[in-house]
Design a protein around this motif. Structure first.
Motif, PDB file in Angstrom:
ATOM      1  N   LYS A  22       0.826  -1.213   0.000  1.00  0.00           N
ATOM      2  CA  LYS A  22       0.000   0.000   0.000  1.00  0.00           C
ATOM      3  C   LYS A  22       0.858   1.260   0.000  1.00  0.00           C
ATOM      4  O   LYS A  22       0.585   2.214  -0.727  1.00  0.00           O
ATOM      5  CB  LYS A  22      -0.940   0.007   1.212  1.00  0.00           C
ATOM      6  CG  LYS A  22      -2.085  -0.949   1.091  1.00  0.00           C
ATOM      7  CD  LYS A  22      -2.958  -0.910   2.327  1.00  0.00           C
ATOM      8  CE  LYS A  22      -4.020  -1.986   2.260  1.00  0.00           C
ATOM      9  NZ  LYS A  22      -4.839  -2.037   3.477  1.00  0.00           N
ATOM     10  N   LYS A  23       1.913   1.245   0.818  1.00  0.00           N
ATOM     11  CA  LYS A  23       2.802   2.403   0.899  1.00  0.00           C
ATOM     12  C   LYS A  23       3.503   2.654  -0.435  1.00  0.00           C
ATOM     13  O   LYS A  23       3.567   3.792  -0.912  1.00  0.00           O
ATOM     14  CB  LYS A  23       3.836   2.174   2.010  1.00  0.00           C
ATOM     15  CG  LYS A  23       4.748   3.340   2.250  1.00  0.00           C
ATOM     16  CD  LYS A  23       5.687   3.064   3.409  1.00  0.00           C
ATOM     17  CE  LYS A  23       6.619   4.239   3.627  1.00  0.00           C
ATOM     18  NZ  LYS A  23       7.544   3.990   4.725  1.00  0.00           N
ATOM     19  N   LYS A  26       1.086   4.016  -3.079  1.00  0.00           N
ATOM     20  CA  LYS A  26       0.833   5.444  -2.855  1.00  0.00           C
ATOM     21  C   LYS A  26       2.000   6.273  -3.396  1.00  0.00           C
ATOM     22  O   LYS A  26       1.804   7.295  -4.052  1.00  0.00           O
ATOM     23  CB  LYS A  26       0.652   5.703  -1.364  1.00  0.00           C
ATOM     24  CG  LYS A  26      -0.318   6.766  -1.032  1.00  0.00           C
ATOM     25  CD  LYS A  26      -0.510   6.834   0.465  1.00  0.00           C
ATOM     26  CE  LYS A  26      -1.942   7.214   0.732  1.00  0.00           C
ATOM     27  NZ  LYS A  26      -2.219   7.448   2.135  1.00  0.00           N
ATOM     28  N   HIS A  27       3.213   5.815  -3.123  1.00  0.00           N
ATOM     29  CA  HIS A  27       4.402   6.511  -3.626  1.00  0.00           C
ATOM     30  C   HIS A  27       4.432   6.479  -5.151  1.00  0.00           C
ATOM     31  O   HIS A  27       4.761   7.479  -5.801  1.00  0.00           O
ATOM     32  CB  HIS A  27       5.652   5.870  -3.039  1.00  0.00           C
ATOM     33  CG  HIS A  27       6.913   6.611  -3.338  1.00  0.00           C
ATOM     34  ND1 HIS A  27       8.138   6.016  -3.289  1.00  0.00           N
ATOM     35  CD2 HIS A  27       7.161   7.897  -3.704  1.00  0.00           C
ATOM     36  CE1 HIS A  27       9.072   6.893  -3.604  1.00  0.00           C
ATOM     37  NE2 HIS A  27       8.498   8.035  -3.870  1.00  0.00           N
ATOM     38  N   GLU A  29       1.878   6.346  -7.178  1.00  0.00           N
ATOM     39  CA  GLU A  29       0.889   7.320  -7.673  1.00  0.00           C
ATOM     40  C   GLU A  29       1.477   8.724  -7.665  1.00  0.00           C
ATOM     41  O   GLU A  29       1.308   9.482  -8.626  1.00  0.00           O
ATOM     42  CB  GLU A  29      -0.367   7.291  -6.798  1.00  0.00           C
ATOM     43  CG  GLU A  29      -1.250   6.096  -6.989  1.00  0.00           C
ATOM     44  CD  GLU A  29      -2.430   6.088  -6.029  1.00  0.00           C
ATOM     45  OE1 GLU A  29      -2.841   7.170  -5.560  1.00  0.00           O
ATOM     46  OE2 GLU A  29      -2.917   4.986  -5.740  1.00  0.00           O
ATOM     47  N   SER A  30       2.161   9.060  -6.594  1.00  0.00           N
ATOM     48  CA  SER A  30       2.772  10.376  -6.465  1.00  0.00           C
ATOM     49  C   SER A  30       3.834  10.607  -7.540  1.00  0.00           C
ATOM     50  O   SER A  30       3.872  11.663  -8.190  1.00  0.00           O
ATOM     51  CB  SER A  30       3.383  10.501  -5.069  1.00  0.00           C
ATOM     52  OG  SER A  30       4.319  11.516  -4.997  1.00  0.00           O
TER      53      SER A  30
END
Length: 76
Positions: A22-23, A26-27, A29-30
């Motif tokens: 998940k982490k 998210k990274h 996506e950024s």
């Protein structure tokens, strides 16, 4: 052999791996969003590494789940 401890360790590893995925997602996506704005070589490399790490983690997660499931079958 204490299968209960093995199952607990596998479950812990599964949860930790899911959190790591998940982490990293998210990274990713950024970084993908930043990459749309700027074609930086370092961002391209970061994205490539993130994708490779995510692939590895998904493989690890599949392995851990299959191990947990096989141990559950052994206990029944």
């Amino acid at each position: 052999m204490d299968f209960k401890n093995d199952l607990e360790a596998l479950q812990t590893a599964i949860l930790e791996t899911e959190q790591r995925i998940k982490k990293l997602e998210k990274h990713k996506e950024s970084v993908t969003k930043e990459l749309e704005e700027s074609r930086s070589d370092s961002l391209v490399e970061t994205l490539r590494r993130l994708e490779r790490n995510l692939d590895d983690l998904h493989y690890k997660l599949e392995f851990l789940i299959s191990e947990r499931d096989s141990k559950n079958k052994d206990m029944t």
